[in-house]
Design a protein around this motif. Structure first.
Motif, mmCIF file in Angstrom:
data_model
loop_
_atom_site.group_PDB
_atom_site.id
_atom_site.type_symbol
_atom_site.label_atom_id
_atom_site.label_comp_id
_atom_site.label_asym_id
_atom_site.label_seq_id
_atom_site.Cartn_x
_atom_site.Cartn_y
_atom_site.Cartn_z
ATOM 1 N N ASN A 39 -8.403 -4.580 -4.653
ATOM 2 C CA ASN A 39 -9.711 -4.618 -5.310
ATOM 3 C C ASN A 39 -9.664 -3.984 -6.699
ATOM 4 O OD1 ASN A 39 -11.102 -5.971 -3.287
ATOM 5 N ND2 ASN A 39 -11.592 -4.103 -2.179
ATOM 6 N N LEU A 40 -8.854 -2.954 -6.860
ATOM 7 C CA LEU A 40 -8.691 -2.356 -8.184
ATOM 8 C C LEU A 40 -8.052 -3.351 -9.159
ATOM 9 C CD1 LEU A 40 -7.472 1.197 -7.097
ATOM 10 C CD2 LEU A 40 -9.564 0.711 -8.391
ATOM 11 N N VAL A 41 -7.047 -4.075 -8.681
ATOM 12 C CA VAL A 41 -6.415 -5.104 -9.517
ATOM 13 C C VAL A 41 -7.433 -6.186 -9.872
ATOM 14 C CG1 VAL A 41 -4.648 -6.901 -9.609
ATOM 15 C CG2 VAL A 41 -4.113 -4.688 -8.569
ATOM 16 N N ASN A 42 -8.183 -6.628 -8.864
ATOM 17 C CA ASN A 42 -9.165 -7.696 -9.089
ATOM 18 C C ASN A 42 -10.257 -7.275 -10.066
ATOM 19 O OD1 ASN A 42 -7.808 -9.398 -7.338
ATOM 20 N ND2 ASN A 42 -9.084 -8.883 -5.570
ATOM 21 N N ALA A 43 -10.493 -5.965 -10.174
ATOM 22 C CA ALA A 43 -11.499 -5.469 -11.111
ATOM 23 C C ALA A 43 -10.950 -5.310 -12.521
ATOM 24 C CB ALA A 43 -12.049 -4.131 -10.615
ATOM 25 N N GLY A 44 -9.672 -5.642 -12.703
ATOM 26 C CA GLY A 44 -9.087 -5.623 -14.034
ATOM 27 C C GLY A 44 -8.252 -4.403 -14.367
ATOM 28 N N HIS A 45 -8.016 -3.539 -13.395
ATOM 29 C CA HIS A 45 -7.215 -2.348 -13.651
ATOM 30 C C HIS A 45 -5.722 -2.675 -13.528
ATOM 31 C CE1 HIS A 45 -10.746 0.209 -13.743
ATOM 32 N NE2 HIS A 45 -11.178 -0.379 -12.636
ATOM 33 N N ASP A 46 -4.926 -1.931 -14.254
ATOM 34 C CA ASP A 46 -3.465 -2.089 -14.250
ATOM 35 C C ASP A 46 -2.899 -1.160 -13.177
ATOM 36 O OD1 ASP A 46 -0.810 -2.474 -14.765
ATOM 37 O OD2 ASP A 46 -0.831 -1.553 -16.754
ATOM 38 N N VAL A 47 -2.604 -1.721 -12.009
ATOM 39 C CA VAL A 47 -2.247 -0.923 -10.832
ATOM 40 C C VAL A 47 -0.753 -1.030 -10.534
ATOM 41 C CG1 VAL A 47 -2.636 -0.572 -8.356
ATOM 42 C CG2 VAL A 47 -4.542 -1.231 -9.850
ATOM 43 N N THR A 48 -0.109 0.130 -10.403
ATOM 44 C CA THR A 48 1.276 0.204 -9.936
ATOM 45 C C THR A 48 1.264 0.956 -8.615
ATOM 46 O OG1 THR A 48 2.150 0.217 -12.186
ATOM 47 C CG2 THR A 48 3.608 1.003 -10.444
ATOM 48 N N ALA A 49 1.666 0.279 -7.559
ATOM 49 C CA ALA A 49 1.521 0.824 -6.208
ATOM 50 C C ALA A 49 2.864 1.146 -5.575
ATOM 51 C CB ALA A 49 0.765 -0.166 -5.325
ATOM 52 N N TYR A 50 2.819 2.148 -4.691
ATOM 53 C CA TYR A 50 4.031 2.539 -3.959
ATOM 54 C C TYR A 50 3.677 2.847 -2.506
ATOM 55 C CZ TYR A 50 7.988 5.121 -2.165
ATOM 56 O OH TYR A 50 9.045 5.529 -1.385
ATOM 57 N N ASP A 51 4.571 2.452 -1.625
ATOM 58 C CA ASP A 51 4.485 2.830 -0.214
ATOM 59 C C ASP A 51 5.902 2.916 0.328
ATOM 60 O OD1 ASP A 51 2.202 2.891 2.090
ATOM 61 O OD2 ASP A 51 4.072 2.090 2.914
ATOM 62 N N LEU A 52 6.090 3.769 1.338
ATOM 63 C CA LEU A 52 7.411 3.871 1.962
ATOM 64 C C LEU A 52 7.867 2.530 2.521
ATOM 65 C CD1 LEU A 52 7.093 7.279 3.862
ATOM 66 C CD2 LEU A 52 8.586 6.775 1.912
ATOM 67 N N ARG A 53 6.901 1.712 2.956
ATOM 68 C CA ARG A 53 7.216 0.359 3.432
ATOM 69 C C ARG A 53 7.091 -0.586 2.238
ATOM 70 N NH1 ARG A 53 3.104 -1.227 5.946
ATOM 71 N NH2 ARG A 53 1.794 0.433 5.088
ATOM 72 N N SER A 54 8.211 -0.967 1.691
ATOM 73 C CA SER A 54 8.178 -1.762 0.459
ATOM 74 C C SER A 54 7.408 -3.069 0.634
ATOM 75 C CB SER A 54 9.602 -2.050 -0.019
ATOM 76 O OG SER A 54 10.342 -2.737 0.982
ATOM 77 N N ALA A 55 7.417 -3.627 1.849
ATOM 78 C CA ALA A 55 6.718 -4.892 2.083
ATOM 79 C C ALA A 55 5.211 -4.746 1.910
ATOM 80 C CB ALA A 55 7.028 -5.412 3.486
ATOM 81 N N ALA A 56 4.706 -3.511 2.029
ATOM 82 C CA ALA A 56 3.262 -3.292 1.918
ATOM 83 C C ALA A 56 2.742 -3.584 0.521
ATOM 84 C CB ALA A 56 2.917 -1.861 2.318
ATOM 85 N N THR A 57 3.625 -3.589 -0.470
ATOM 86 C CA THR A 57 3.183 -3.858 -1.845
ATOM 87 C C THR A 57 2.953 -5.351 -2.093
ATOM 88 O OG1 THR A 57 5.469 -4.015 -2.655
ATOM 89 C CG2 THR A 57 4.410 -1.837 -2.733
ATOM 90 N N GLY A 58 3.333 -6.202 -1.158
ATOM 91 C CA GLY A 58 3.220 -7.647 -1.352
ATOM 92 C C GLY A 58 1.842 -8.116 -1.791
ATOM 93 N N PRO A 59 0.766 -7.745 -1.068
ATOM 94 C CA PRO A 59 -0.568 -8.201 -1.478
ATOM 95 C C PRO A 59 -0.976 -7.711 -2.854
ATOM 96 C CG PRO A 59 -0.595 -7.434 0.804
ATOM 97 C CD PRO A 59 0.741 -7.057 0.244
#
Length: 293
Positions: free
Chosen positions: A18-38
């Motif tokens: 939702n942050l991305v969809n609102a136009g923000h520049d989001v860089t995400a991290y999670d221990l499960r790399s597959a979680a960044t897919g969406p």
């Protein structure tokens, strides 16, 4: 706005999207790399480390499980060394008020600001960008973060100027949630032992004075053998633990919270800690030597 986001669980993923969809520049991290897919699919970026997610971030949003995890991300994994001076850390986790205050103090020493901003609304609220946000901290930092809050939340409350106030509000909410879930499970167990149709009983209470949000939401899942996990039993072991620790520190008796805690503890001890929190009903069945009809 450039946002680093750590913690892509059931709520974190839709929040970051939702942050991305609102136009923000989001860089995400999670221990499960597959979680960044969406997040990537929505147009965001994936970091290979916590430190990378923190680089050049104006806001650094932590949707981890606990205050201990938040401190590990910030101080052990090197995020504070990468965040630019004046960056705002948003602590979205449920944590003890004293821990939130301690984290804010340590960040201030590094030239960073913190907003103590836990959320409520579950996965449905996260997906719909309709979360309730309970935020405390510096007024200027709150104003800067407001567009990001509005991208994920429908109701945004200013709880006060000091870190710990937001966590206190969330703690009180979790007190009620835990007690309401345990009460709903107790009532549902009485119905099943008495041989009343659980579906019919659920419909009756849903239009009667005994209704609650948790009865409406968790009740149907108590009828399922293995409902999807939206919040685990062990989450309430943690959260009610925070409630009772705070009660002890304040010298306040909290008998209903303590009773609910015992049922969640029992369910966890029976091996159901990772099950959906509605499955606290299994502790009632074990207590009374019953099985699900």
């Amino acid at each position: 706005m450039r946002i680093g986001f750590v913690g892509l669980g059931a709520m974190g993923v839709p929040m970051a999207v939702n942050l991305v969809n609102a136009g923000h520049d989001v860089t995400a991290y999670d221990l499960r790399s597959a979680a960044t897919g969406p997040v990537i699919d929505a147009g965001g970026h994936a970091a290979t480390s916590i430190a990378e997610a923190a680089q050049e971030a104006e806001l650094f949003w932590l949707m981890v499980v606990s205050g201990e995890q938040a401190q590990a991300v910030l101080f052990d994994a090197g995020a504070v060394d990468e965040l630019p001076k004046g960056a705002i850390v948003i602590a979205g986790c449920t944590q003890a008020p004293a821990m939130a205050a301690d984290t804010a103090r340590r960040l201030k020493e590094r030239g960073l600001k913190m907003l103590d901003a836990p959320v409520s609304g579950g996965t449905a609220g996260a997906r719909a960008a309709a979360l309730t946000i309970m935020c405390s901290g510096d007024a200027a930092a709150q104003a800067k973060a407001q567009p990001a809050f509005e991208a994920v939340g429908k109701r945004i409350f200013d709880v006060g100027p000091d870190a710990g106030m937001g966590s206190t509000a969330k703690m009180i909410n979790q007190l009620l949630c835990g007690v309401h879930i345990a009460a709903a499970a107790e009532a549902m167990h009485v119905a099943e032992r008495a041989g009343v149709s659980l579906q019919t009983m659920h419909e009756i209470i849903s239009v009667s004075a005994g209704n609650s949000w948790m009865w409406g939401d968790r009740g149907p899942r108590m009828m399922q053998d293995e409902p999807p996990v939206t919040s685990a039993v062990d989450i309430f072991v943690k959260d009610l633990g925070i409630v009772l620790d705070q009660g002890k520190a304040m010298r306040q008796g909290l008998p209903l919270s303590a009773a609910a805690m015992q049922m969640f503890l029992a369910a966890s001890g029976l091996g159901h800690g990772a099950a959906d929190d509605s499955q606290v009903i299994r502790a009632y069945r074990a207590l009374n030597g019953a099985k699900k009809p």
